[in-house]
Scaffold this active site. Sequence first.
Site: not given
Length: 270
Positions: A2-3, A53, A258
């Site tokens: 979830p962003e 968020k 990342r």
Amino acid sequence: MPELPEVETIRRQLAPRLVGRRLSDGWAFESAKFTDAREIGSATVTQVGRRGKYLVIDLEDQRQLIVHLGMTGSLRIAPDVVEPTSVPYLRARWRLEEDRTLEFRDTRRFGRIAVVRSGDYGRIATLAAMGPEPDDPQLDDGGLWRSLRTSHRHVKTSLLAQRHIAGVGNIYADEALWIAQVHPASRRITRRQADLLLDAIRVVLAEGIANGGTTLRDYVDADGSSGTNQLTLRCYGLAGTPCHRCGSTLVSRVIDARTSTYCPTCQRPR
DNA sequence: GTGATAACCTGCTCGC
DNA sequence: TGCGAGCAGGTTATCA
């Protein structure tokens, strides 16, 4: 994972179902990340908000229930159950009226729950230092550029840090950088690039909200439904496929731990 | 104060 | 078919 669009989707779904209703009898999985859920006692929800968020649920007694969904968290209203441990991956649960509960499931336990006095985010460092929301006018007229100039980190890492702009995660960062034609490992970007990047961030986040979020594996909204934004992605997770803009092959590279996908032709480093 | 890195955590994928 | 290694990634803690 979830962003901002996924959290906003859940917020919009939960708000009409929670405001004015009473949470009580909090239960939490035995982990310091979640045990604050037990602190609610009995309190009525006055507002369901969002900051970056984080879901921020205002309670009538000047406290806030803060929920971060981590990577695999979901928050939904469900039928009451006698034994919470019988629900897979349940990390917290509050009773509502009419045999319903608000339940928080989180497979990987990267999420977090906190109960704080309203506005007192000292225990939540990222929330305390959160940058402006993407639609905040202070980012306009070079505001994002001036903020990013203060850091020497890779531009994508800066976006993910939440200090310069709130709510951007790995998926939407890759998408926005592709649109703005900015290399994710750039350490300096021009004013024009920053302006394009801000516009791109606003576009991809708006698309994400309109599509109910991006479901790659775990994400479901407050109704248990998947989003559809993954069908419109231009770059994220598409390494090895042709760039929609120039036809070059998109590549994947780990930047500051990342995975980043970008076009080596369109997004040249400065 | 800033930047880099490891750790947290568990389901999935891939190679053997 | 089954097993183990590696990967995914948002945030926090630790170290330089």
